[in-house]
Scaffold this motif. Structure first.
Motif, PDB file in Angstrom:
ATOM      1  N   THR A  62      33.975  31.741  21.851  1.00  0.00           N
ATOM      2  CA  THR A  62      34.950  31.238  22.819  1.00  0.00           C
ATOM      3  C   THR A  62      34.781  31.921  24.169  1.00  0.00           C
ATOM      4  OG1 THR A  62      36.546  30.779  21.065  1.00  0.00           O
ATOM      5  CG2 THR A  62      37.422  30.998  23.292  1.00  0.00           C
ATOM      6  N   ASP A  63      34.605  33.230  24.160  1.00  0.00           N
ATOM      7  CA  ASP A  63      34.477  33.978  25.412  1.00  0.00           C
ATOM      8  C   ASP A  63      33.248  33.547  26.201  1.00  0.00           C
ATOM      9  OD1 ASP A  63      36.769  35.407  24.847  1.00  0.00           O
ATOM     10  OD2 ASP A  63      35.704  37.062  23.888  1.00  0.00           O
ATOM     11  N   LEU A  64      32.130  33.311  25.509  1.00  0.00           N
ATOM     12  CA  LEU A  64      30.912  32.910  26.203  1.00  0.00           C
ATOM     13  C   LEU A  64      31.061  31.534  26.826  1.00  0.00           C
ATOM     14  CD1 LEU A  64      28.047  33.467  27.036  1.00  0.00           C
ATOM     15  CD2 LEU A  64      27.267  32.673  24.799  1.00  0.00           C
ATOM     16  N   LEU A  65      31.665  30.604  26.094  1.00  0.00           N
ATOM     17  CA  LEU A  65      31.879  29.272  26.658  1.00  0.00           C
ATOM     18  C   LEU A  65      32.777  29.335  27.890  1.00  0.00           C
ATOM     19  CD1 LEU A  65      32.380  27.026  23.488  1.00  0.00           C
ATOM     20  CD2 LEU A  65      30.545  26.863  25.164  1.00  0.00           C
ATOM     21  N   ALA A  66      33.849  30.105  27.788  1.00  0.00           N
ATOM     22  CA  ALA A  66      34.761  30.224  28.932  1.00  0.00           C
ATOM     23  C   ALA A  66      34.071  30.887  30.113  1.00  0.00           C
ATOM     24  CB  ALA A  66      36.003  31.015  28.519  1.00  0.00           C
ATOM     25  N   THR A  67      33.208  31.842  29.856  1.00  0.00           N
ATOM     26  CA  THR A  67      32.500  32.540  30.930  1.00  0.00           C
ATOM     27  C   THR A  67      31.507  31.621  31.623  1.00  0.00           C
ATOM     28  OG1 THR A  67      32.723  34.648  29.762  1.00  0.00           O
ATOM     29  CG2 THR A  67      31.039  34.519  31.471  1.00  0.00           C
ATOM     30  N   ILE A  68      30.793  30.804  30.854  1.00  0.00           N
ATOM     31  CA  ILE A  68      29.798  29.905  31.444  1.00  0.00           C
ATOM     32  C   ILE A  68      30.451  28.942  32.426  1.00  0.00           C
ATOM     33  CG2 ILE A  68      28.241  27.987  30.913  1.00  0.00           C
ATOM     34  CD1 ILE A  68      27.477  29.433  28.366  1.00  0.00           C
ATOM     35  N   PHE A  69      31.639  28.435  32.091  1.00  0.00           N
ATOM     36  CA  PHE A  69      32.291  27.435  32.940  1.00  0.00           C
ATOM     37  C   PHE A  69      33.212  28.054  33.986  1.00  0.00           C
ATOM     38  CE2 PHE A  69      31.348  24.842  29.115  1.00  0.00           C
ATOM     39  CZ  PHE A  69      30.544  23.899  29.740  1.00  0.00           C
ATOM     40  N   THR A  70      33.186  29.368  34.123  1.00  0.00           N
ATOM     41  CA  THR A  70      33.976  30.004  35.177  1.00  0.00           C
ATOM     42  C   THR A  70      33.526  29.495  36.543  1.00  0.00           C
ATOM     43  OG1 THR A  70      34.253  32.001  33.847  1.00  0.00           O
ATOM     44  CG2 THR A  70      34.629  32.201  36.226  1.00  0.00           C
ATOM     45  N   PRO A  71      34.454  29.063  37.399  1.00  0.00           N
ATOM     46  CA  PRO A  71      34.063  28.549  38.714  1.00  0.00           C
ATOM     47  C   PRO A  71      33.189  29.534  39.481  1.00  0.00           C
ATOM     48  CG  PRO A  71      36.381  28.114  38.301  1.00  0.00           C
ATOM     49  CD  PRO A  71      35.911  28.986  37.169  1.00  0.00           C
ATOM     50  N   TYR A  72      32.218  28.987  40.191  1.00  0.00           N
ATOM     51  CA  TYR A  72      31.259  29.714  41.024  1.00  0.00           C
ATOM     52  C   TYR A  72      30.210  30.476  40.209  1.00  0.00           C
ATOM     53  CZ  TYR A  72      34.995  28.782  44.341  1.00  0.00           C
ATOM     54  OH  TYR A  72      35.967  28.165  45.098  1.00  0.00           O
ATOM     55  N   SER A  73      30.230  30.346  38.887  1.00  0.00           N
ATOM     56  CA  SER A  73      29.150  30.936  38.107  1.00  0.00           C
ATOM     57  C   SER A  73      27.922  30.020  38.222  1.00  0.00           C
ATOM     58  CB  SER A  73      29.554  31.106  36.644  1.00  0.00           C
ATOM     59  OG  SER A  73      29.686  29.849  36.016  1.00  0.00           O
ATOM     60  N   PRO A  74      26.706  30.549  38.061  1.00  0.00           N
ATOM     61  CA  PRO A  74      25.504  29.731  38.295  1.00  0.00           C
ATOM     62  C   PRO A  74      25.387  28.512  37.400  1.00  0.00           C
ATOM     63  CG  PRO A  74      24.955  32.073  38.213  1.00  0.00           C
ATOM     64  CD  PRO A  74      26.377  31.952  37.783  1.00  0.00           C
ATOM     65  N   LEU A  75      25.993  28.528  36.205  1.00  0.00           N
ATOM     66  CA  LEU A  75      25.786  27.455  35.241  1.00  0.00           C
ATOM     67  C   LEU A  75      27.023  26.584  35.025  1.00  0.00           C
ATOM     68  CD1 LEU A  75      23.869  29.543  32.531  1.00  0.00           C
ATOM     69  CD2 LEU A  75      22.885  28.114  34.328  1.00  0.00           C
ATOM     70  N   HIS A  76      28.062  26.760  35.841  1.00  0.00           N
ATOM     71  CA  HIS A  76      29.334  26.111  35.526  1.00  0.00           C
ATOM     72  C   HIS A  76      29.312  24.606  35.785  1.00  0.00           C
ATOM     73  CE1 HIS A  76      30.070  26.080  39.874  1.00  0.00           C
ATOM     74  NE2 HIS A  76      31.098  25.293  39.647  1.00  0.00           N
ATOM     75  N   ASP A  77      28.383  24.129  36.617  1.00  0.00           N
ATOM     76  CA  ASP A  77      28.379  22.713  36.970  1.00  0.00           C
ATOM     77  C   ASP A  77      27.766  21.831  35.890  1.00  0.00           C
ATOM     78  OD1 ASP A  77      29.758  22.513  39.298  1.00  0.00           O
ATOM     79  OD2 ASP A  77      28.052  22.945  40.581  1.00  0.00           O
ATOM     80  N   GLY A  78      26.819  22.348  35.136  1.00  0.00           N
ATOM     81  CA  GLY A  78      26.139  21.528  34.148  1.00  0.00           C
ATOM     82  C   GLY A  78      26.835  21.534  32.805  1.00  0.00           C
ATOM     83  N   ALA A  79      26.142  20.972  31.818  1.00  0.00           N
ATOM     84  CA  ALA A  79      26.684  20.872  30.466  1.00  0.00           C
ATOM     85  C   ALA A  79      26.126  21.980  29.591  1.00  0.00           C
ATOM     86  CB  ALA A  79      26.336  19.512  29.867  1.00  0.00           C
ATOM     87  N   VAL A  80      26.913  22.377  28.616  1.00  0.00           N
ATOM     88  CA  VAL A  80      26.472  23.304  27.583  1.00  0.00           C
ATOM     89  C   VAL A  80      26.092  22.483  26.349  1.00  0.00           C
ATOM     90  CG1 VAL A  80      27.318  24.974  25.892  1.00  0.00           C
ATOM     91  CG2 VAL A  80      27.689  25.372  28.317  1.00  0.00           C
ATOM     92  N   ILE A  81      24.956  22.803  25.765  1.00  0.00           N
ATOM     93  CA  ILE A  81      24.487  22.101  24.569  1.00  0.00           C
ATOM     94  C   ILE A  81      24.546  23.052  23.387  1.00  0.00           C
ATOM     95  CG2 ILE A  81      22.532  20.953  23.472  1.00  0.00           C
ATOM     96  CD1 ILE A  81      21.711  19.908  26.184  1.00  0.00           C
ATOM     97  N   VAL A  82      25.217  22.615  22.339  1.00  0.00           N
ATOM     98  CA  VAL A  82      25.427  23.431  21.142  1.00  0.00           C
ATOM     99  C   VAL A  82      24.612  22.857  19.995  1.00  0.00           C
ATOM    100  CG1 VAL A  82      27.126  24.222  19.456  1.00  0.00           C
ATOM    101  CG2 VAL A  82      27.743  24.089  21.880  1.00  0.00           C
ATOM    102  N   ARG A  83      23.874  23.731  19.352  1.00  0.00           N
ATOM    103  CA  ARG A  83      23.083  23.347  18.169  1.00  0.00           C
ATOM    104  C   ARG A  83      23.450  24.288  17.031  1.00  0.00           C
ATOM    105  NH1 ARG A  83      17.181  23.446  19.547  1.00  0.00           N
ATOM    106  NH2 ARG A  83      17.655  21.382  20.414  1.00  0.00           N
ATOM    107  N   GLY A  84      24.112  23.747  16.029  1.00  0.00           N
ATOM    108  CA  GLY A  84      24.569  24.607  14.946  1.00  0.00           C
ATOM    109  C   GLY A  84      25.627  25.564  15.450  1.00  0.00           C
ATOM    110  N   ASN A  85      25.405  26.859  15.242  1.00  0.00           N
ATOM    111  CA  ASN A  85      26.322  27.896  15.727  1.00  0.00           C
ATOM    112  C   ASN A  85      25.772  28.624  16.936  1.00  0.00           C
ATOM    113  OD1 ASN A  85      28.411  27.549  13.829  1.00  0.00           O
ATOM    114  ND2 ASN A  85      27.253  28.669  12.292  1.00  0.00           N
ATOM    115  N   GLN A  86      24.876  27.968  17.675  1.00  0.00           N
ATOM    116  CA  GLN A  86      24.270  28.597  18.836  1.00  0.00           C
ATOM    117  C   GLN A  86      24.394  27.721  20.070  1.00  0.00           C
ATOM    118  OE1 GLN A  86      20.178  29.763  17.983  1.00  0.00           O
ATOM    119  NE2 GLN A  86      20.851  31.878  17.856  1.00  0.00           N
ATOM    120  N   ILE A  87      24.477  28.390  21.213  1.00  0.00           N
ATOM    121  CA  ILE A  87      24.371  27.705  22.495  1.00  0.00           C
ATOM    122  C   ILE A  87      22.904  27.740  22.890  1.00  0.00           C
ATOM    123  CG2 ILE A  87      25.010  27.743  24.928  1.00  0.00           C
ATOM    124  CD1 ILE A  87      27.622  29.044  24.154  1.00  0.00           C
TER     125      ILE A  87
END
Length: 263
Positions: free
Chosen positions: A145-170
């Motif tokens: 949960t923390d990693l997903l929330a961190t990725i989409f934090t505004p102004y972070s380098p990766l927040h604009d795109g999509a996260v792809i989940v495969r199994g239990n991994q990002i």
């Protein structure tokens, strides 16, 4: 020399090779260098009959073994963990914690919705999403949960795109998804919703969207976009279970509750 001797030599050589490769570049290599120097001094003192130095080093070596166990504790622990990741151990399946993936995703979606942070999470199923992973940044990170929330934090380098989940991994972040050319039901649904719908039209992925403007949660699946989804319903969809009755967020407590009369 028999084949057993050759086998033993090969196993010992492999063990030493892996040990040297493991300690290379670590603090343990410097400590091992110091031990080698002390052994050389002990051998020289023994050859020159330097009794006092030989006795002192003998006492040091007697109790030094226990000291090395303490000094090398982090390295030994890491080495045992490294052995546990060997290909042979993969023959024995490890039990995964049931419900971890859906819980992590549902909690992350709920946290992002409360904060009004936009997000898009694509969960891979039968159809591989490698081509979309290549459009962003490849990752091999455990889904939390923390990693997903961190990725989409505004102004972070990766927040604009999509996260792809495969199994239990990002496996990907900041990924670009195809935009749907169909009509979106609401004007409040923007590029994220079109991207989620576009991926759902081309693959069997489950795509979860959190609107940055309205903080609502939508799910795209099977070429259809379903708005007004709750975190509990997200969990059911990730599990592949029937969706539970709609919930509402209590303005007083901030908790999701099932309205009376809906089951």
């Amino acid at each position: 020399m028999t084949w057993r001797d050759g086998l033993e030599i090969g196993v010992v050589a492999l063990v030493f090779y892996r040990l040297l490769g493991f300690v290379q570049g670590r603090r343990a290599l410097q400590i091992l260098g110091g031990v080698v120097v002390l052994l050389a001094v002990y051998g020289l003192a023994n050859w020159l009959q330097l009794t006092m130095i030989r006795q002192l080093l003998g006492v040091l070596f007697t109790y030094g073994f226990f000291a090395l166990l303490i000094i090398f504790q982090p390295e030994l622990r890491a080495a045992l963990a490294h052995i546990g990741q060997a290909p042979v151990t993969k023959l024995f399946p490890r039990e995964e914690s049931v419900g971890s993936r859906e819980d992590e995703i549902a909690d992350a979606v709920e946290r992002l919705s409360r904060s009004g942070v936009g997000a898009i999470i694509a969960i891979e199923r039968e159809v591989a999403l490698d081509e979309y992973v290549d459009s962003g940044s490849s990752l091999e990170a455990r889904l939390t949960t923390d990693l997903l929330a961190t990725i989409f934090t505004p102004y972070s380098p990766l927040h604009d795109g999509a996260v792809i989940v495969r199994g239990n991994q990002i496996v990907g972040a900041g990924c670009i998804l195809p935009l749907s050319q169909g009509n979106v039901s609401s004007r409040s649904m923007g590029t994220r919703h079109r991207a989620a719908l576009g991926l759902a039209e081309e693959t069997d992925a489950l795509v979860i969207v959190v609107s940055e403007e309205t903080a609502t949660i939508s799910v795209a699946q099977g070429g259809e976009l379903r708005p007004g989804i709750t975190p509990m319903q997200v969990r059911d969809l990730v599990l592949g279970n029937p969706v539970r009755p709609a919930e509402r967020m209590s303005e007083r407590t901030g908790e999701w509750r099932t309205p009376k009369g809906t089951g």
